[in-house]
Scaffold this motif. Structure first.
Motif, mmCIF file in Angstrom:
data_model
loop_
_atom_site.group_PDB
_atom_site.id
_atom_site.type_symbol
_atom_site.label_atom_id
_atom_site.label_comp_id
_atom_site.label_asym_id
_atom_site.label_seq_id
_atom_site.Cartn_x
_atom_site.Cartn_y
_atom_site.Cartn_z
ATOM 1 N N ALA A 29 0.843 -1.188 0.000
ATOM 2 C CA ALA A 29 0.000 0.000 0.000
ATOM 3 C C ALA A 29 0.880 1.240 0.000
ATOM 4 O O ALA A 29 1.674 1.437 0.919
ATOM 5 N N VAL A 30 0.758 2.049 -1.034
ATOM 6 C CA VAL A 30 1.543 3.274 -1.139
ATOM 7 C C VAL A 30 0.676 4.435 -0.660
ATOM 8 O O VAL A 30 -0.373 4.723 -1.240
ATOM 9 N N VAL A 31 1.110 5.090 0.420
ATOM 10 C CA VAL A 31 0.298 6.134 1.043
ATOM 11 C C VAL A 31 1.167 7.327 1.412
ATOM 12 O O VAL A 31 2.375 7.207 1.599
ATOM 13 N N ARG A 32 0.543 8.481 1.542
ATOM 14 C CA ARG A 32 1.259 9.658 2.015
ATOM 15 C C ARG A 32 1.328 9.676 3.540
ATOM 16 O O ARG A 32 2.303 10.160 4.116
ATOM 17 N N ASP A 33 0.297 9.169 4.213
ATOM 18 C CA ASP A 33 0.237 9.191 5.672
ATOM 19 C C ASP A 33 -0.143 7.802 6.186
ATOM 20 O O ASP A 33 -1.323 7.446 6.204
ATOM 21 N N PRO A 34 0.839 6.990 6.581
ATOM 22 C CA PRO A 34 0.534 5.628 7.047
ATOM 23 C C PRO A 34 -0.448 5.577 8.210
ATOM 24 O O PRO A 34 -1.153 4.578 8.377
ATOM 25 N N ALA A 35 -0.519 6.616 9.009
ATOM 26 C CA ALA A 35 -1.418 6.630 10.160
ATOM 27 C C ALA A 35 -2.884 6.562 9.732
ATOM 28 O O ALA A 35 -3.749 6.158 10.524
ATOM 29 N N ARG A 36 -3.162 6.947 8.501
ATOM 30 C CA ARG A 36 -4.545 6.941 8.018
ATOM 31 C C ARG A 36 -4.980 5.574 7.488
ATOM 32 O O ARG A 36 -6.162 5.364 7.214
ATOM 33 N N LEU A 37 -4.032 4.656 7.365
ATOM 34 C CA LEU A 37 -4.373 3.318 6.886
ATOM 35 C C LEU A 37 -4.653 2.424 8.082
ATOM 36 O O LEU A 37 -3.746 2.035 8.815
ATOM 37 N N THR A 38 -5.912 2.100 8.282
ATOM 38 C CA THR A 38 -6.334 1.340 9.458
ATOM 39 C C THR A 38 -6.320 -0.165 9.222
ATOM 40 O O THR A 38 -6.512 -0.933 10.157
ATOM 41 N N VAL A 39 -6.099 -0.589 7.985
ATOM 42 C CA VAL A 39 -6.072 -2.016 7.673
ATOM 43 C C VAL A 39 -4.726 -2.601 8.063
ATOM 44 O O VAL A 39 -3.677 -1.977 7.852
ATOM 45 N N THR A 40 -4.742 -3.791 8.646
ATOM 46 C CA THR A 40 -3.512 -4.489 8.998
ATOM 47 C C THR A 40 -3.589 -5.936 8.499
ATOM 48 O O THR A 40 -4.666 -6.441 8.198
ATOM 49 N N GLY A 41 -2.425 -6.580 8.425
ATOM 50 C CA GLY A 41 -2.414 -7.970 8.000
ATOM 51 C C GLY A 41 -1.005 -8.443 7.743
ATOM 52 O O GLY A 41 -0.107 -7.645 7.458
ATOM 53 N N ALA A 42 -0.805 -9.748 7.843
ATOM 54 C CA ALA A 42 0.533 -10.320 7.699
ATOM 55 C C ALA A 42 1.102 -10.115 6.304
ATOM 56 O O ALA A 42 2.311 -10.049 6.128
ATOM 57 N N GLY A 43 0.252 -10.015 5.302
ATOM 58 C CA GLY A 43 0.729 -9.865 3.933
ATOM 59 C C GLY A 43 0.829 -8.435 3.465
ATOM 60 O O GLY A 43 0.978 -8.186 2.270
ATOM 61 N N LEU A 44 0.757 -7.481 4.403
ATOM 62 C CA LEU A 44 0.716 -6.065 4.042
ATOM 63 C C LEU A 44 2.056 -5.375 4.265
ATOM 64 O O LEU A 44 2.654 -5.484 5.329
ATOM 65 N N GLU A 45 2.502 -4.647 3.246
ATOM 66 C CA GLU A 45 3.651 -3.762 3.361
ATOM 67 C C GLU A 45 3.167 -2.343 3.075
ATOM 68 O O GLU A 45 2.498 -2.100 2.066
ATOM 69 N N VAL A 46 3.470 -1.417 3.951
ATOM 70 C CA VAL A 46 3.049 -0.024 3.779
ATOM 71 C C VAL A 46 4.265 0.811 3.393
ATOM 72 O O VAL A 46 5.286 0.791 4.086
ATOM 73 N N VAL A 47 4.147 1.525 2.285
ATOM 74 C CA VAL A 47 5.223 2.375 1.785
ATOM 75 C C VAL A 47 4.756 3.824 1.830
ATOM 76 O O VAL A 47 3.718 4.162 1.239
ATOM 77 N N ARG A 48 5.512 4.651 2.509
ATOM 78 C CA ARG A 48 5.168 6.071 2.581
ATOM 79 C C ARG A 48 5.840 6.814 1.435
ATOM 80 O O ARG A 48 7.063 6.782 1.280
ATOM 81 N N ALA A 49 5.032 7.485 0.613
ATOM 82 C CA ALA A 49 5.576 8.235 -0.528
ATOM 83 C C ALA A 49 4.504 9.140 -1.092
ATOM 84 O O ALA A 49 3.315 8.809 -1.058
ATOM 85 N N ASP A 50 4.919 10.303 -1.591
ATOM 86 C CA ASP A 50 3.995 11.071 -2.411
ATOM 87 C C ASP A 50 4.222 10.648 -3.858
ATOM 88 O O ASP A 50 5.138 9.895 -4.165
ATOM 89 N N LEU A 51 3.366 11.121 -4.733
ATOM 90 C CA LEU A 51 3.422 10.633 -6.110
ATOM 91 C C LEU A 51 3.873 11.733 -7.060
ATOM 92 O O LEU A 51 3.284 11.955 -8.111
ATOM 93 N N THR A 52 4.950 12.397 -6.684
ATOM 94 C CA THR A 52 5.483 13.455 -7.533
ATOM 95 C C THR A 52 6.631 12.972 -8.409
ATOM 96 O O THR A 52 6.940 13.603 -9.414
ATOM 97 N N ASP A 53 7.231 11.834 -8.039
ATOM 98 C CA ASP A 53 8.417 11.361 -8.755
ATOM 99 C C ASP A 53 8.310 9.863 -9.002
ATOM 100 O O ASP A 53 8.276 9.069 -8.050
ATOM 101 N N PRO A 54 8.248 9.430 -10.266
ATOM 102 C CA PRO A 54 8.149 7.998 -10.554
ATOM 103 C C PRO A 54 9.291 7.180 -9.954
ATOM 104 O O PRO A 54 9.078 6.029 -9.548
ATOM 105 N N GLU A 55 10.489 7.759 -9.871
ATOM 106 C CA GLU A 55 11.634 7.016 -9.346
ATOM 107 C C GLU A 55 11.431 6.632 -7.887
ATOM 108 O O GLU A 55 11.907 5.584 -7.437
ATOM 109 N N VAL A 56 10.727 7.468 -7.146
ATOM 110 C CA VAL A 56 10.515 7.214 -5.720
ATOM 111 C C VAL A 56 9.629 5.995 -5.496
ATOM 112 O O VAL A 56 9.825 5.235 -4.545
ATOM 113 N N ILE A 57 8.654 5.785 -6.376
ATOM 114 C CA ILE A 57 7.703 4.686 -6.159
ATOM 115 C C ILE A 57 8.065 3.418 -6.924
ATOM 116 O O ILE A 57 7.389 2.395 -6.757
ATOM 117 N N ARG A 58 9.113 3.454 -7.727
ATOM 118 C CA ARG A 58 9.492 2.255 -8.473
ATOM 119 C C ARG A 58 9.728 1.034 -7.582
ATOM 120 O O ARG A 58 9.283 -0.078 -7.930
#
Length: 210
Positions: A29-58
Motif C-alpha cells: 500500500a503506497v500512502v502519504r500518511d501511514p497513520a490513516r491506513l487502518t487495515v492491517t495484515g501479515a501480507g501487508l507492506e506499507v510504503v510512505r511516498a507522495d506521487l510526484t516522482d516515478p523514481e521514488v515509487i518504483r
C-alpha cells in the motif's frame, strides 16, 4: 498475487487492501500518511511516498503482478489530481515493466446506458454539470491510460455508498448497467479485484452498479 495499491487510505482503496489480504494476496500500500491506513495484515507492506516522482515509487512496483488505484479527486477543488498522479504511476510501471492496471473512474465518464428513462438522464445531466471539473479530470486520466502501454481497466461506478460488501452487482464492459444508480465502495473494490485476471476487461471501461 503480489499487488500494489495506490490511494489505499481512501474508501475504495482501503477496501481493496482489506479484501485482497483476506483473499491471500500480498499487498503493498503506497500512502502519504501511514497513520490513516487502518487495515492491517501479515501480507501487508506499507510504503510512505507522495506521487510526484516515478523514481521514488518504483521499488513499490518491482516484481508486482498488478496495480490497483483508488486515486481520484474528492471534490471540485481537487480536479486535476487524478491525471497528475496517474501519470506518475504509469511512468513508474513502465520503468518496472508492470503491465496490469485497474483504476477507479466514474459512471459519467463513460457512455450513457441504453434505455434509461427521463429521471435517470436528468439526474445524470445535473450531476455531470455540477461536478464537471472532476469528470473532466477523470476523462483526461482515461486518455492517459489509453496512450500508455499498460493493460488497463477503468472501473466506472455511479453514486458511492458506505455499505457492507454484497458481492452482487452488475457490470457492463464498454457501457453501463441500465438504471444503475448506486453501489457500495466495498463492491467497487470487489469488482476491481475480480477484474485483475479478466482478459475481457483489458483496455476497457467497465460500468459497475447494483
Amino acid at each position: 498475487m503480489n499487488l500494489t495499491v495506490f490511494g489505499a487510505t481512501g474508501g475504495i482503496g482501503r477496501e481493496i487492501v482489506r479484501q485482497a489480504l483476506a483473499s491471500g494476496h500480498r499487498v503493498t500500500a503506497v500512502v502519504r500518511d501511514p497513520a490513516r491506513l487502518t487495515v492491517t495484515g501479515a501480507g501487508l507492506e506499507v510504503v510512505r511516498a507522495d506521487l510526484t516522482d516515478p523514481e521514488v515509487i518504483r521499488p513499490a512496483l518491482t516484481g508486482r503482478d498488478a496495480v490497483l488505484s483508488g486515486l481520484g479527486p474528492r471534490s471540485r477543488g481537487d480536479a486535476g489530481v487524478a491525471t497528475r498522479l496517474t501519470r506518475t504511476v504509469l511512468a513508474a510501471m513502465e520503468a518496472e515493466a508492470v503491465r496490469r492496471l485497474v483504476v477507479v473512474s466514474a459512471a459519467p465518464v463513460g457512455p450513457e446506458p441504453d434505455g434509461d428513462g427521463l429521471l435517470d438522464r436528468t439526474m445524470r445531466g445535473l450531476v455531470s454539470a455540477i461536478l464537471r471539473p472532476v469528470y473532466d479530470d477523470l476523462r483526461e486520466t482515461e486518455a492517459e491510460l489509453s496512450r500508455s502501454g499498460t493493460d488497463w481497466t477503468s472501473v466506472r461506478p455511479p453514486r458511492l455508498q458506505d455499505k457492507p460488501l454484497t458481492g452482487t452487482y452488475r457490470t457492463v464492459v464498454g457501457g453501463f448497467p441500465r438504471k444503475g444508480r448506486f453501489i457500495a465502495r466495498a463492491d467497487v473494490a470487489h469488482a476491481m479485484l475480480a477484474m485483475i485476471e479478466d482478459a475481457g476487461t483489458v483496455k476497457q471501461g467497465v460500468g459497475v452498479a447494483y
